[in-house]
Design an enzyme around this catalytic site. Structure first.
Site, mmCIF file in Angstrom:
data_model
loop_
_atom_site.group_PDB
_atom_site.id
_atom_site.type_symbol
_atom_site.label_atom_id
_atom_site.label_comp_id
_atom_site.label_asym_id
_atom_site.label_seq_id
_atom_site.Cartn_x
_atom_site.Cartn_y
_atom_site.Cartn_z
ATOM 1 N N GLY A 92 0.854 -1.193 0.000
ATOM 2 C CA GLY A 92 0.000 0.000 0.000
ATOM 3 C C GLY A 92 0.880 1.229 0.000
ATOM 4 N N SER A 93 0.519 2.194 -0.799
ATOM 5 C CA SER A 93 1.364 3.395 -0.930
ATOM 6 C C SER A 93 0.508 4.648 -1.014
ATOM 7 C CB SER A 93 2.243 3.282 -2.169
ATOM 8 O OG SER A 93 1.433 2.928 -3.278
ATOM 9 N N TRP A 122 -1.125 6.807 4.251
ATOM 10 C CA TRP A 122 -0.684 6.091 5.456
ATOM 11 C C TRP A 122 0.358 5.031 5.107
ATOM 12 C CZ3 TRP A 122 0.679 6.978 9.848
ATOM 13 C CH2 TRP A 122 0.588 6.123 10.952
ATOM 14 N N ALA A 155 -1.868 10.752 8.698
ATOM 15 C CA ALA A 155 -0.635 10.383 7.984
ATOM 16 C C ALA A 155 0.343 11.550 7.795
ATOM 17 C CB ALA A 155 -1.004 9.772 6.633
ATOM 18 N N LYS A 212 -14.271 3.985 14.995
ATOM 19 C CA LYS A 212 -14.103 5.429 15.223
ATOM 20 C C LYS A 212 -14.379 6.211 13.928
ATOM 21 C CE LYS A 212 -10.101 6.036 13.014
ATOM 22 N NZ LYS A 212 -9.835 6.955 11.906
ATOM 23 N N ASN A 248 -12.823 11.497 7.036
ATOM 24 C CA ASN A 248 -14.235 11.144 7.231
ATOM 25 C C ASN A 248 -15.016 12.336 7.760
ATOM 26 O OD1 ASN A 248 -14.541 8.145 6.669
ATOM 27 N ND2 ASN A 248 -12.708 8.192 7.947
HETATM 28 P P1 NAD Z 1 -5.381 6.408 0.669
HETATM 29 O O1 NAD Z 1 -6.713 6.781 1.189
HETATM 30 O O2 NAD Z 1 -4.342 7.448 0.559
HETATM 31 O O3 NAD Z 1 -5.679 5.682 -0.724
HETATM 32 C C1 NAD Z 1 -4.811 5.698 -1.791
HETATM 33 C C2 NAD Z 1 -4.271 4.306 -2.047
HETATM 34 O O4 NAD Z 1 -5.291 3.489 -2.626
HETATM 35 C C3 NAD Z 1 -3.116 4.341 -3.051
HETATM 36 O O5 NAD Z 1 -2.106 3.444 -2.651
HETATM 37 C C4 NAD Z 1 -3.777 3.843 -4.322
HETATM 38 O O6 NAD Z 1 -2.847 3.210 -5.182
HETATM 39 C C5 NAD Z 1 -4.737 2.828 -3.743
HETATM 40 N N1 NAD Z 1 -5.775 2.488 -4.704
HETATM 41 C C6 NAD Z 1 -6.646 3.315 -5.301
HETATM 42 N N2 NAD Z 1 -7.430 2.611 -6.163
HETATM 43 C C7 NAD Z 1 -7.025 1.304 -6.053
HETATM 44 C C8 NAD Z 1 -7.435 0.080 -6.656
HETATM 45 N N3 NAD Z 1 -8.435 0.035 -7.539
HETATM 46 N N4 NAD Z 1 -6.791 -1.054 -6.302
HETATM 47 C C9 NAD Z 1 -5.798 -1.045 -5.397
HETATM 48 N N5 NAD Z 1 -5.369 0.074 -4.784
HETATM 49 C C10 NAD Z 1 -5.976 1.227 -5.124
HETATM 50 O O7 NAD Z 1 -4.784 5.203 1.544
HETATM 51 P P2 NAD Z 1 -4.234 5.292 3.036
HETATM 52 O O8 NAD Z 1 -4.564 6.606 3.669
HETATM 53 O O9 NAD Z 1 -2.806 4.851 3.009
HETATM 54 O O10 NAD Z 1 -5.171 4.237 3.776
HETATM 55 C C11 NAD Z 1 -4.893 2.871 3.923
HETATM 56 C C12 NAD Z 1 -5.531 2.378 5.211
HETATM 57 O O11 NAD Z 1 -4.903 3.046 6.312
HETATM 58 C C13 NAD Z 1 -7.031 2.704 5.325
HETATM 59 O O12 NAD Z 1 -7.708 1.594 5.891
HETATM 60 C C14 NAD Z 1 -7.078 3.886 6.271
HETATM 61 O O13 NAD Z 1 -8.283 3.953 7.034
HETATM 62 C C15 NAD Z 1 -5.888 3.593 7.171
HETATM 63 N N6 NAD Z 1 -5.321 4.779 7.842
HETATM 64 C C16 NAD Z 1 -5.132 5.956 7.171
HETATM 65 C C17 NAD Z 1 -4.578 7.053 7.836
HETATM 66 C C18 NAD Z 1 -4.363 8.370 7.159
HETATM 67 O O14 NAD Z 1 -4.179 9.392 7.844
HETATM 68 N N7 NAD Z 1 -4.341 8.436 5.846
HETATM 69 C C19 NAD Z 1 -4.178 6.923 9.162
HETATM 70 C C20 NAD Z 1 -4.363 5.709 9.810
HETATM 71 C C21 NAD Z 1 -4.938 4.639 9.122
HETATM 72 P P1 13P Z 2 -9.460 9.501 8.227
HETATM 73 O O1 13P Z 2 -9.491 8.303 7.313
HETATM 74 O O2 13P Z 2 -10.801 9.983 8.677
HETATM 75 O O3 13P Z 2 -8.603 10.616 7.685
HETATM 76 O O4 13P Z 2 -8.724 9.012 9.571
HETATM 77 C C1 13P Z 2 -7.358 8.813 9.568
HETATM 78 C C2 13P Z 2 -6.959 8.031 10.759
HETATM 79 O O5 13P Z 2 -7.314 6.881 10.867
HETATM 80 C C3 13P Z 2 -6.146 8.713 11.791
HETATM 81 O O6 13P Z 2 -5.686 7.835 12.783
#
Ligand code: NAD
Ligand code: 13P
Length: 345
Positions: free
Chosen positions: A10-11, A14, A156, A207, A273
């Site tokens: 995943g890229s 986060w 992130a 959450k 969200n």
């Molecule tokens: P993101 O919301 O930035 O999504 C982009 C990612 O989705 C990219 O890697 C993209 O290549 C991929 N993507 C898009 N379309 C796709 C497809 N059809 N097939 C496969 N991949 C595809 O992702 P994120 O923020 O890294 O979130 C990943 C997880 O981490 C989520 O479950 C999120 O809730 C959790 N998370 C996010 C944060 C944050 O602040 N961003 C913090 C904590 C946890």
């Molecule tokens: P959001 O997907 O609502 O941005 O939340 C990010 C998150 O999980 C922070 O810990």
């Protein structure tokens, strides 16, 4: 001794932020293979070439983590099987809707090293009728390897800028605790392992539903008192949901750890969200459209989770004790007036 090799699947924002920390640690600490590989879905960026080459040449992931320098030992790789080749520590961090094809590839014979273990940083759940599954349990079953959960108050971009924060790692064994602590703990990213994999994973999913309610409050132009009330009620629903359906989990995960109360607070003030839920009330546009307009390719997780949780509670005949989760679904999917959020709370 065997060197631990880290692979990040995943890229997005986060995924890249976690890969950055893991690569900084792998370069410095003994016992780690110095290169950390990160799976990037290959794309051609108009006028700039392939995305993996762009990330590897500029050491930036400019779409998802603008202005953050990535360590040179972090390598973007387009083929999933190459990313996990000989990897012993696999970090799963794709938005939850994209996990199924990833697990399909990883479960093919010979793709994963036999001694590999995994951690899920994915926030979501899967529901089938009256059954609910956390992602670590799905990963463990599908891949046949132990899976931990990482969750905390971790927006992130703030983590990538090394602003001090904490995270919680739910682990199935002390060995997992030591390994994942070594991968991620850093002066500005304090890792606390606890023996509650389900609690950490569920907290991260639930959450997001409460954060949507917080966004509705903002969208209605209401103040801090109302939002605090919603967070308190939401936290109680999160804890009682987990106690009822995952009784092996600990209530301390919600009250004492970053994965619980702290993550709820940060997401409800600074998360995606919240942002989209506020705009949903203010503009009347659909969540699909708002995700597209406001998140620049990032993914909303809370809407799908609100739907999964609603259908699960409905199938179990338990909606009446979770009025906040119920209302978030009805406002999002059934045109309920957001002002009804407060009824029966
Ligand atoms: P993101 O919301 O930035 O999504 C982009 C990612 O989705 C990219 O890697 C993209 O290549 C991929 N993507 C898009 N379309 C796709 C497809 N059809 N097939 C496969 N991949 C595809 O992702 P994120 O923020 O890294 O979130 C990943 C997880 O981490 C989520 O479950 C999120 O809730 C959790 N998370 C996010 C944060 C944050 O602040 N961003 C913090 C904590 C946890
Ligand atoms: P959001 O997907 O609502 O941005 O939340 C990010 C998150 O999980 C922070 O810990």
């Amino acid at each position: 001794a065997v060197k631990q090799k880290v692979a990040v699947i995943g890229s997005g924002s986060w995924g890249t932020a976690l890969a950055r920390i893991a690569a900084l640690n792998a370069a410095e600490k003994k016992g780690f293979h110095p290169e950390v590989r990160m799976w990037v879905r290959e794309r051609e960026i108009p006028g700039k070439g392939l995305l993996t080459e762009l990330i590897n040449n500029t050491h930036q992931n400019s779409r998802y983590l603008p202005d953050v320098s990535l360590p040179h030992n972090l390598r973007a790789v387009p083929e999933l099987a190459d990313v996990v080749k000989d990897a012993t520590l696999i970090v799963l961090v794709v938005p939850h809707q994209f996990l199924t094809p990833v697990l399909e590839t990883l479960s093919k014979p010979g793709v994963l090293a036999p001694n590999a273990r995994a951690i899920s940083a994915i926030k979501g759940v899967e529901v089938a009728g009256d059954q609910i599954y956390t992602y670590p349990s799905i990963i463990e079953k599908r891949l046949g390897i132990p899976c931990s959960a990482l969750g905390g108050a971790n927006i992130a971009l703030e983590v990538a800028h090394s602003e001090f924060c904490e995270t919680t790692i739910g682990v199935p064994s002390p060995e997992d605790a030591a390994l994942w602590h070594a991968v991620f703990d850093a002066p500005a990213f304090r890792v606390h392992p606890i023996e509650d994999v389900a609690g950490v994973s569920l907290s991260g999913a639930l959450k997001n539903v409460v954060a949507m309610a917080a966004g509705f409050v903002d969208g209605m132009g209401l103040g801090g008192n109302t939002k605090a009330a919603i967070l308190r009620i939401g936290l109680l629903e999160m804890a009682s949901f987990t106690k009822e359906f995952f009784p092996e989990s600990s209530s301390l995960t919600f009250s004492h750890h970053s994965a619980g109360v702290a993550d709820l607070i940060t997401t409800s003030f600074g998360g995606r969200n919240r942002k989209c839920a506020e705009a949903f009330v203010k503009t009347g546009k659909s969540f699909t459209q708002l995700e597209h307009e406001l998140l620049n390719g990032q993914k909303l997780q809370g809407v799908a989770t609100a739907e999964e949780v609603f259908h699960f509670l409905e199938a179990r005949g338990r909606l009446q004790d979770f009025p906040l989760f119920d209302k978030v679904y009805r406002i999002s999917f059934e045109d309920m007036d957001p002002k009804c959020l407060f009824e029966n709370l």
